[in-house]
Motif scaffolding. Structure first.
Motif, mmCIF file in Angstrom:
data_model
loop_
_atom_site.group_PDB
_atom_site.id
_atom_site.type_symbol
_atom_site.label_atom_id
_atom_site.label_comp_id
_atom_site.label_asym_id
_atom_site.label_seq_id
_atom_site.Cartn_x
_atom_site.Cartn_y
_atom_site.Cartn_z
ATOM 1 N N LEU A 373 3.813 -1.908 -3.581
ATOM 2 C CA LEU A 373 5.182 -1.829 -4.079
ATOM 3 C C LEU A 373 5.209 -2.207 -5.555
ATOM 4 N N ILE A 375 7.863 -2.903 -8.687
ATOM 5 C CA ILE A 375 9.258 -3.155 -9.047
ATOM 6 C C ILE A 375 9.397 -2.876 -10.540
ATOM 7 N N LYS A 392 10.498 0.138 -6.435
ATOM 8 C CA LYS A 392 11.803 -0.482 -6.193
ATOM 9 C C LYS A 392 12.517 -0.590 -7.528
ATOM 10 N N PHE A 415 13.416 -5.280 -0.579
ATOM 11 C CA PHE A 415 11.991 -5.001 -0.793
ATOM 12 C C PHE A 415 11.380 -4.257 0.389
ATOM 13 N N PRO A 418 12.100 0.231 0.520
ATOM 14 C CA PRO A 418 11.247 1.295 -0.039
ATOM 15 C C PRO A 418 10.015 1.578 0.810
#
Length: 427
Positions: A373, A375, A392, A415, A418
């Protein structure tokens, strides 16, 4: 049962090296803070002295229809202003007079600097003093800079609140200690904290900013304040210059962060430890149950924060401590080591902490790490998604209620979503 409190937290992080980068940045300017500030202070107006681009930015970010009479606007600097063909101060005086005549409900007006006003050296500080004096105390007119030359994204709020601090009334000499929550919070979240502090027995709790300009809190040596947001460095310094004392704590994200934040106030005001545990037990338990719903999806997943809002370090701590994620790199536009000491100490020693940005180099590190992930800002998310990375939007973390026990599950869900979307779309 009473909840077990976190173990004693380190008072300072180990001095791990910080990767400092200076280069091209991908981040909003400080004008964006007006979007949440104008909703909070109900009788204030934010007048940006800027270009049509500034006006389009605010209109798009706020999603407000032009006939909705929002409490912000733009005094547009035209080509003739830039060419020096007109007296910008006279033009500004005319616009302010027309605005205040049309909107008598305004009791506090902020003149907000932008890149164009900085470029032409328009002295908004002097203009604010001149215009405020002409009001004979009926209204206050202040100024601060939201220019992208000087500020990034959330620093607009910091500049605004720092401009307010010298105007706050002084507390009475020898007055009993009072608590101040510093930082703009949604009303519902602020009310939740107010109820908890009342249950703890802390009688007087103020908020900066208040919901009305005439209700701004007093400040002085008896003021103890908690930062609700990690990006308020200048505001904290201004409060300390007036004698207020900052209470050091984790930021109120998740069950652990909120517990520590409340505990700092309880210790400062002599609240009995058993009473503190009894008061926070229901909220803490609700938060832990809500977070647990997302833990299975997030535990062990790697994440990479690109610098955006200065929320990155406390959010990374929350994701690591309470959801079992693995932060590979946590980037932040500016690093306030003193305010984030406890947060930094709880991050894994293998995590790279970066301050500032050289976006091309940072994107190279993202591509090499291939985190589960990433951000990042809006401008980077779609290109990274096209490369097969899950992203994200960082801006959603600023515009969503994420503080406190009752928002902990929603924060974790931001969180988890996604990754859930990625799994659903995977062929």
């Amino acid at each position: 049962m009473t909840p077990a409190l976190p173990l004693a937290l380190p008072t300072a992080p180990e001095c791990a090296p910080v990767l400092r980068e200076r280069g091209q940045r991908e981040v909003f300017c400080g004008l964006t803070g007006i979007i949440w500030l104008h909703r909070k202070v109900q009788d204030a107006f934010f007048l940006v002295v800027g270009s049509r681009t500034c006006a389009h930015l605010l209109q798009s970010a706020a999603g407000v229809m032009v006939f909705a009479e929002p409490r912000f606007g733009t005094a547009i600097i035209e080509e003739r202003d830039l060419a020096g063909m007109v007296d910008c101060n006279a033009e500004l005086d005319r616009i302010v007079a027309r605005l205040l005549d049309r909107r008598p409900d305004i009791t506090l007006l902020f003149l907000v600097g932008s890149c164009p006003s900085e470029v032409i050296k328009l002295d908004l500080g002097r203009a604010a003093k001149r215009l405020s004096a002409a009001q004979n105390g009926a209204r206050r007119i202040l100024h601060y800079s939201g220019s992208g030359i000087e500020t990034t994204f959330t620093e607009g709020e910091d500049a605004c609140l720092a401009a307010l601090v010298p105007e706050l009334p002084a507390t009475a000499p020898g007055a009993a200690p009072e608590l101040m929550i510093v930082g703009t919070l949604p009303d519902v979240v602020e009310d939740q904290f107010q109820r908890l502090f009342a249950q703890l027995g802390i009688a007087t709790v103020h908020a900066l900013p208040a919901r009305r300009a005439d209700a701004m809190p007093p400040v002085g040596p008896n003021t103890r304040f908690l930062l609700a947001q990690p990006f308020l460095g200048e505001t904290a310094r201004a409060l300390e210059d007036r004698g207020a004392v900052r209470l050091d704590a984790l930021f109120p994200f998740g069950a652990e962060g909120t517990t520590d934040w409340l505990h700092a106030a309880a210790r400062a005001f002599g609240v009995d430890e058993m009473h503190f545990r009894a008061v926070i037990a229901p909220g803490r338990e609700r938060a832990k149950r809500a977070i647990a719903h997302c833990r299975e999806r997030l535990v062990g997943k790697t994440l990479f924060f690109l610098p955006d809002s200065q929320l990155e370090i406390p959010l990374a701590r929350f994701l690591t401590q309470e959801l079992g994620m693995v932060p590979l790199e946590v980037g932040t536009p500016y690093l306030h080591r003193r305010h984030l000491a406890q947060e930094l100490a709880l991050l894994p020693r293998t995590t790279v902490i970066s301050e500032g940005q050289d976006v091309e180099r940072q994107l190279d590190r993202v591509r090499a790490a291939r985190p589960d992930l990433t951000i990042c800002g809006l401008g980077l998310a779609n290109p990274l998604e096209a490369e097969g990375l899950t992203t994200k939007w960082a801006i959603e973390l600023v515009f969503s209620p994420i503080h406190g026990f009752d928002q902990a599950g929603d924060l974790a869900e931001l969180f988890a979503r996604p990754l859930r979307r990625r799994d659903v779309l995977r062929v």
